[in-house]
Design an enzyme around this catalytic site. Structure first.
Site, PDB file in Angstrom:
ATOM      1  N   ASP A 415      -3.771  -3.614  14.118  1.00 32.51           N
ATOM      2  CA  ASP A 415      -2.381  -3.342  14.477  1.00 32.51           C
ATOM      3  C   ASP A 415      -1.510  -4.348  13.718  1.00 32.51           C
ATOM      4  O   ASP A 415      -2.020  -5.340  13.203  1.00 32.51           O
ATOM      5  CB  ASP A 415      -2.243  -3.536  15.999  1.00 32.51           C
ATOM      6  CG  ASP A 415      -0.830  -3.305  16.485  1.00 32.51           C
ATOM      7  OD1 ASP A 415      -0.167  -2.406  15.963  1.00 32.51           O
ATOM      8  OD2 ASP A 415      -0.387  -4.050  17.381  1.00 32.51           O
ATOM      9  N   LYS A 416      -0.210  -4.098  13.638  1.00 40.07           N
ATOM     10  CA  LYS A 416       0.663  -5.039  12.922  1.00 40.07           C
ATOM     11  C   LYS A 416       1.438  -5.935  13.892  1.00 40.07           C
ATOM     12  O   LYS A 416       1.240  -7.136  13.918  1.00 40.07           O
ATOM     13  CB  LYS A 416       1.644  -4.278  12.017  1.00 40.07           C
ATOM     14  CG  LYS A 416       2.552  -5.213  11.203  1.00 40.07           C
ATOM     15  CD  LYS A 416       3.611  -4.451  10.454  1.00 40.07           C
ATOM     16  CE  LYS A 416       4.741  -4.007  11.342  1.00 40.07           C
ATOM     17  NZ  LYS A 416       5.625  -5.109  11.785  1.00 40.07           N
ATOM     18  N   LYS A 578      23.752   1.865  10.668  1.00 37.77           N
ATOM     19  CA  LYS A 578      22.823   0.951   9.990  1.00 37.77           C
ATOM     20  C   LYS A 578      21.442   1.588  10.004  1.00 37.77           C
ATOM     21  O   LYS A 578      21.081   2.305  10.951  1.00 37.77           O
ATOM     22  CB  LYS A 578      22.813  -0.434  10.644  1.00 37.77           C
ATOM     23  CG  LYS A 578      22.095  -0.565  11.960  1.00 37.77           C
ATOM     24  CD  LYS A 578      21.871  -2.049  12.288  1.00 37.77           C
ATOM     25  CE  LYS A 578      20.929  -2.240  13.451  1.00 37.77           C
ATOM     26  NZ  LYS A 578      21.511  -2.095  14.752  1.00 37.77           N
ATOM     27  N   THR A 689      -0.037   1.070  12.303  1.00 39.19           N
ATOM     28  CA  THR A 689       1.111   0.589  13.077  1.00 39.19           C
ATOM     29  C   THR A 689       2.057   1.729  13.412  1.00 39.19           C
ATOM     30  O   THR A 689       2.123   2.729  12.695  1.00 39.19           O
ATOM     31  CB  THR A 689       1.874  -0.512  12.291  1.00 39.19           C
ATOM     32  OG1 THR A 689       3.012  -0.919  13.032  1.00 39.19           O
ATOM     33  CG2 THR A 689       2.318  -0.022  10.930  1.00 39.19           C
ATOM     34  N   GLY A 690       2.782   1.548  14.508  1.00 42.83           N
ATOM     35  CA  GLY A 690       3.829   2.512  14.866  1.00 42.83           C
ATOM     36  C   GLY A 690       5.143   2.195  14.177  1.00 42.83           C
ATOM     37  O   GLY A 690       6.121   2.916  14.311  1.00 42.83           O
ATOM     38  N   ASP A 691       5.166   1.096  13.421  1.00 44.52           N
ATOM     39  CA  ASP A 691       6.400   0.630  12.786  1.00 44.52           C
ATOM     40  C   ASP A 691       6.755   1.486  11.574  1.00 44.52           C
ATOM     41  O   ASP A 691       5.941   2.246  11.062  1.00 44.52           O
ATOM     42  CB  ASP A 691       6.227  -0.830  12.354  1.00 44.52           C
ATOM     43  CG  ASP A 691       7.509  -1.619  12.560  1.00 44.52           C
ATOM     44  OD1 ASP A 691       8.582  -0.989  12.496  1.00 44.52           O
ATOM     45  OD2 ASP A 691       7.442  -2.836  12.769  1.00 44.52           O
ATOM     46  N   ASP A 859      -3.043   0.210  21.408  1.00 47.82           N
ATOM     47  CA  ASP A 859      -4.221   0.015  20.548  1.00 47.82           C
ATOM     48  C   ASP A 859      -5.522   0.314  21.288  1.00 47.82           C
ATOM     49  O   ASP A 859      -6.593   0.245  20.683  1.00 47.82           O
ATOM     50  CB  ASP A 859      -4.263  -1.432  20.037  1.00 47.82           C
ATOM     51  CG  ASP A 859      -2.991  -1.820  19.309  1.00 47.82           C
ATOM     52  OD1 ASP A 859      -2.555  -1.037  18.451  1.00 47.82           O
ATOM     53  OD2 ASP A 859      -2.429  -2.893  19.592  1.00 47.82           O
TER      54      ASP A 859
END
Length: 1230
Positions: A415-416, A578, A689-691, A859
């Site tokens: 994971d991150k 943004k 990752t979910g990012d 995770d």
């Protein structure tokens, strides 16, 4: 017939099997109240209680279920059959010889597994019995979490976790919002905003909430954390008022309430139906590669056993074909035996031989392995280097069955957020119209304090630029979902914001947003609060500016941007946006796009998270149109998300670009060093990752997962929109196969291969001009590929049957691309997608050993799916830790866990398994040979006591101790040289060739022992008093040689000697001698025969017996010793080279000797690009700042080098269009 047909139709459609509606939705009655008469029929559905179960056994099913699990093992089942055979028929050995070891093995294993499951029960009970507050009859009552039911109204206070999935009814805040951290679910430790139902948010007391009369219709439980569709019907009068419910109203189990005093919410999913529980993979028994090898060897030995029994049975009847040999006078058969059919007699004899030879299958090996794993796991828990002082936590072992698997890992899935990174954001800089602003360094052309360590050249912005600069700062102060948390003093009086000096801090759903708002505060614009729909900010002149917040267009992963619509005190309406550069630049119509884009690209390469900021003024007509679009989309019950996305798309256009920001998410300590070590050890590291993609890619560069010379391949939604998935996959496949077609798989992992060195190969056509690809061990810096894939594209790749007939097998092509990439980044992944990726790699044709590591509940699926699952004790709850096989405090501890503990465990258990089979071949093969000399009469060679105790007592402790403390190489060397991990990769010590060698060695030793004793005593079978040796003396002599030979063999294989080794090895030999003296020196009353009486003493009184023991032990061990000496001299492995050098330096190798010189030639030079320290951005000694000179000609970007420079000098690849200063790096598309 009070029920009309429409009600009947509703009931049939909901409750009849086969109807879709029955499956898709559920009706929940808030507070278990019936709806008013005439509205709809009240039928209470049954839902599970709120119990969470992670344990495997119960008190009632433990014995049958555990017995079933244990007897699924080949050896256990086999010994059970043998034991039953011994009970049923007349066999040459007692049933105790099989039954006692089997009972011991089963009992020890059951106790171990029962204890581990008891710990899981304890953890479950702690969760299930924790108190929750429920509103009943207008009062708050307390009950246990497990007794919670669907429909209960729950009262939750600040900092408490939600006990199940809830729909928010009302909060302590007037606006009906509450703030939640979902760290344990999706890995995000930041605050998220959730909204109460509009019609119930005013109910703020227990009595008011209890008076709510409503039903909720929603979908059945499903695992997607981010999706929820439902509606609430509130009965105000006769007609119910329907309101839509979405994921913004749903509070998930495991999340925690923050910055809100209390909330009231209704339970809709409980227990194992909550989204958190549905995202757990079902627990399955994990079995290590070593155990699979053991079972394979067991089958081979079973075949050998059956072969021996068949040969002896056939030869017995061939021998008895001669009438003179059939019934000797001393062994006449009874009448009953004569009458039995020959096939029945033959089968009985076959079973008797099976029983006689069954000790070749080592049942005690399993109990020794169990004990080795259980006791060995404590070395991880006791390791002081894996203790984290900050958390006060040590490493934890939840499952000891997989210790040796830590030494076989080929793929690491990590994971991150919170695993590789600390999840702490720091604002670094912003760029407005090409001007760079660094907090406390330079602002508006003025040098700020703390900037003395930098070179700066800048031109002050003009009057127009000043206005845009302030607009940019205001945009960042307004375009966010940050909340202000006011701190309290000891006496409980709240201290808010006083004269611009805040005693408060910011919380938000995104740590980036907090970093940006804090950055603006350091640049002179302070966000104060959101009160009564008014956002207040403090400008540089200490004046409070108020903006009315009209709309928030929330961030989502598809748009990758967020917006707010605000009205200034002057009456002007602004849309501030943004988001990621890729989602802002295409929507911009004016602004300094080129200058800002250049700065964004440079920051992205430096590993910073970048965002762009833009705005648009809205006139009254445009604002009315926006309001209409949004309200229509929000009220839609069908496809609400889709309609909102379309509305957002229409609103966020024709933007004017203001600038960009750069934020750093710091890596965890030594994360980059750990990943580099894993690469050198031959492991492939994937980040799941979910990012978002840009952020994750920046982290991958910072953590050295992607290097400067890594060429990035993208398999993303953006790319598959431009061309079909089929074409993208084949393009990528062609690219990597052309490049790496001739390379070995090991070569891309760390550019260190065990193949012979190959020459340098220049491939300019593929990697850009001047980029040299080195396929050689002489360089640790070869160009390789990194793949980036997102969740949506992965779903398309994994979809079983593609419509396009030419599509072929996408999974296979995807796997082929991944195999040829040194690192893979998967972003925007749902929890179950992470598990699917791991499963895909596990099932690929190489069947590699996988390891998953993470810190959040998101995770858990991945951790359970991988061969080895590791949880990190981070800030994000304990779900990952509870469901993992091992838990460590920080990511950096993974290095020692794999490279040291994993290496040792594998070496130890491999020797244990091979040694057990070897000593049992030595033990039972003489018994087989003996049958040729006793007329195949099933006469045992050894006494019953020796048969029973050989594996339990005489030879078990030395190998158990060896398997616990052996260190074939110094611990420091294993950490210093990760490539030693490759020596044990692919289960190399349990290959068939090694197994055959040990078996042949066992057969050789058995032949030497048996025939050596036979021929030595052929003519000298007399003791000093003239008495002859009998068969029990002969058997005892062979057994004595056997015990001494196998014990000395282990002593020769031991590298790490301590007083415990000496005590156990020599002590076990002394125990054997003492036992034999006692066993043969006393007349035991419980034995109905005394065949061993005085046998051992009589043997030891003979000089030839002593001589034969010494000669036979030497002859047995000699070939193995000679083979090892020759092999070490002519073909030493890396491990053996280091062992020799360590002896030469008397154990000080790790301090004095460069390890590279010990590798097989040609050696890798120490130093080089990989060994240079690459400092993190947050550690830099001086900053490099870019400023723009405004000219009429196209803008010229000038970089000014800092006064102090790292030795590395060129940390980042040159920007586009610039000549490379020292070797080009390929462009990345990130």
């Amino acid at each position: 017939m009070g029920m009309d047909f429409s009600t009947l139709r509703t009931l049939i459609s909901r409750y009849c099997v086969g109807e879709e509606n029955w499956v898709d939705s559920r009706t929940i009655y808030i507070g278990h109240k019936e709806p008013p008469p005439g509205t709809e029929a009240f039928i209470q559905q049954r839902f599970p209680d709120n119990r969470i179960v992670s344990s495997k056994y119960t008190f009632w099913n433990f014995i049958p279920k555990n017995m079933f699990e244990q007897f699924r093992r080949v050896a256990n089942f086999y010994f059970l059959i043998i034991f039953l055979v011994q009970l049923i028929i007349d066999t040459p050995t007692s049933p105790i010889t099989s039954g006692l070891p089997l009972f011991f093995v089963i009992t020890v294993t059951a106790i171990k597994q029962g204890y581990e499951d008891w710990l899981r029960h304890k953890a479950d009970n702690a969760v299930n019995r924790c108190p929750v507050h429920v509103v009943q009859h207008g009062k708050v009552v307390r009950k246990q979490s497990r007794k919670l039911r669907v429909g209960d109204v729950v009262f939750v206070k600040e900092d408490e976790s939600f006990p199940c999935d809830l729909i928010l009814l009302s909060t302590s805040r007037d606006d009906g919002t509450c703030y939640v951290t979902t760290a344990s679910l999706d890995g995000e430790s930041s605050h998220k905003t959730y909204y109460a139902v509009q019609d119930t948010k005013a109910y703020s007391t227990e009595k008011e909430v209890d008076s709510i009369h409503a039903t909720i219709e929603c979908e059945q439980p499903q695992p997607d954390l981010y999706k929820f569709v439902g509606r609430i019907n509130i009965y105000m009068g006769n007609e119910p008022v329907a309101r839509p419910l979405g994921s913004e109203n749903l509070l998930l189990r495991g999340a925690t309430l923050k910055n809100t005093e209390y909330i009231y919410a209704v339970a809709i999913y409980t227990g194992m139906e909550t989204k958190m529980a549905l995202n757990y993979q079902s627990k399955s028994q994990k079995r290590s590669a070593v155990e699979k090898s053991m079972n394979a060897y067991l089958v081979v030995y079973l075949c050998i056993l059956i072969g021996k029994a068949v040969i002896n049975t056939v030869l017995k009847y061939a021998w008895q074909a001669d009438p003179n040999r059939d019934e000797p006078w001393y062994n006449e058969r009874t009448e009953t035996e004569r009458q039995r059919h020959v096939l029945i007699r033959a089968f009985t004899d076959f079973l008797a031989f099976m029983v006689l030879f069954n000790y070749i299958i080592p049942v005690s090996m399993y109990v020794t392995v169990e004990m080795q794993k259980f006791l060995g796991s404590y070395f991880i828990m006791w390791d002081d280097e894996m203790f984290d002082e900050e958390l006060g936590e040590r490493a934890v072992v939840n499952t000891s069955d997989l210790n040796e698997e830590l030494g076989q890992v080929e793929y690491v899935f990590t994971d991150k957020t919170g695993t590789l990174t600390e999840n702490n954001m720091e604002f670094i800089e912003c760029c407005v119209d090409g001007h760079v602003y660094v907090p406390h360094a330079i602002c508006n052309g003025q040098v700020m304090p703390g900037a003395s360590g930098m070179d700066m050249i800048d031109t002050s912005p003009g009057p127009g630029a000043r206005e845009r600069e302030e607009l940019f700062f205001r945009a960042l102060c307004l375009c966010h979902t940050v909340q202000v948390k006011e701190e309290e003093t000891v006496d409980g009086i709240k201290h808010g914001l006083h004269q611009g000096k805040s005693s408060s801090f910011y919380i938000s759903s995104s740590p980036d947003e907090v970093a940006l708002v804090e950055g603006m505060k350091r640049l002179g614009f302070t966000y104060l609060r959101l009160k009564d729909g008014q956002m207040e900010i403090l400008n540089r002149e200490d004046e409070i500016e108020k903006f009315e917040l009209l709309e928030v267009l929330t961030f989502d992963s598809v748009r990758r941007r967020m917006s707010v619509i605000v009205r200034a005190s002057t009456g002007e309406v602004y849309l501030f946006v943004k988001g990621a550069d890729s989602s802002i630049f295409p929507r911009v119509v004016s602004g300094k796009v080129d200058q800002i884009r250049a700065r964004v690209e440079q920051n992205a390469v430096e590993g910073l998270r970048t965002l762009c900021v833009a705005y648009r003024r809205l006139n009254p007509d445009q604002y009315q149109e926006v309001c209409h679009l949004l309200s229509a989309a929000k009220l839609a019950l069908q496809d609400r998300d889709k309609r909102l996305a379309e509305a957002y798309d229409l609103i966020e256009k024709d933007l004017i670009l203001l600038g960009a920001t750069a934020v750093e998410d710091r890596l965890q300590e030594k994360a980059a060093d750990t990943i580099e070590s894993l690469h050198k050890a031959g492991m492939k590291v994937w980040v799941l990752t979910g990012d978002k993609m840009e952020t994750a890619a920046a982290t991958c560069y910072a953590s050295k997962l992607f290097r400067r010379n890594t060429q990035i391949l993208e398999l993303t939604t953006k790319r598959t929109e431009e061309q079909s998935l089929h074409d993208v996959l084949f393009d990528l496949s062609r690219t990597v196969l052309r490049q790496h077609g001739g390379m070995t798989r090991d070569a891309f992992s760390g550019c260190v291969s065990h193949e012979p060195p190959t020459p340098r190969v220049d491939v300019p056509a593929l990697t850009g001009p001047g980029v040299c690809v080195c396929v050689s061990r002489l360089s640790g810096d070869c160009t390789d590929y990194g793949l980036i894939i997102d969740g949506a594209t992965l779903s398309a790749v994994m979809r079983p049957g593609q419509e396009d007939s030419n599509s072929g097998n996408y999974k296979e092509i995807f796997l082929e691309i991944c195999r040829n990439c040194s690192a893979v980044l998967c972003c925007r992944m749902a929890p179950l997608q992470k598990a699917h990726i791991v499963k895909l790699i596990k099932a690929s044709k190489e069947h590699p050993i996988t390891l998953a590591i993470g810190d959040g509940a998101n995770d858990v699926s991945m951790i359970l799916e991988a061969h080895v699952g590791i949880g990190i004790m981070g800030k994000e709850g304990r779900q990952a830790v509870r469901n993992s096989d091992y838990a460590i405090p920080k990511f950096k501890h993974l290095k020692k866990m794999l490279l040291v503990h994993g290496h040792y465990y594998y070496i130890r258990i491999s020797e244990l398994v091979q040694y057990f089979f070897y000593k049992n071949v030595c033990f039972i093969f003489p018994q087989f040979l003996y049958q040729f000399f006793c007329g195949f009469s099933q006469q045992p060679l050894y006494d019953t006591a020796y048969l029973t105790l050989y594996n339990i007592s005489f030879t078990s402790l030395p190998i158990l101790l060896y398997s616990l403390i052996e260190q074939h190489i110094n611990m420091d060397i294993l950490k210093k040289d990760p490539s030693l991990y490759r020596d044990i990769a692919k289960n190399s010590m349990l290959q068939w060739s090694t197994f055959i060698y040990w078996t042949v060695l066992g057969v050789y030793d058995a032949v030497v022992m048996f025939f050596g004793a036979y021929f030595l005593f052929d003519n000298t079978t007399f003791t000093s008093n003239g008495q002859m040796f009998g068969n029990w003396t002969f058997g005892t002599l062979v057994f004595t040689v056997l015990v001494f030979t196998v014990t000395f063999k282990l002593a020769l294989d031991t590298h790490y000697w301590t007083w415990i080794n000496h005590f156990v090895i020599w002590g076990s030999l002394i125990f054997f001698v003492v036992f034999s003296l006692l066993w043969g020196g006393i007349i035991w009353p419980f034995l109905n025969y005394q065949r061993m009486y005085y046998v051992f003493m009589q043997m030891l009184s003979s000089g030839p017996a002593w001589l034969s023991i010494i000669l036979l032990v030497t002859a047995s061990l000699l070939p193995d010793v000679v083979k090892k000496v020759i092999w070490r001299a002519l073909w030493p492995s890396t491990t053996e080279r280091i062992q020799n050098a360590d002896k030469l330096y008397k154990g000080q190798l790790s301090e004095f000797t460069p390890l590279a010189s010990l590798h097989a030639p040609p050696s890798r030079r120490r130093g080089g690009p990989d060994n240079q320290r690459n400092p993190r951005r947050s550690e830099r000694l001086a900053k490099k700042i870019m400023f723009t000179r405004w000219q009429r000609a196209p803008p010229d970007y000038c970089t000014f080098a800092p006064l102090l420079r790292f030795a590395d000098g060129s940390r980042h690849p040159p920007r586009r269009g610039h000549a490379p200063r020292g070797g080009a790096g390929p462009e990345t598309s990130v």
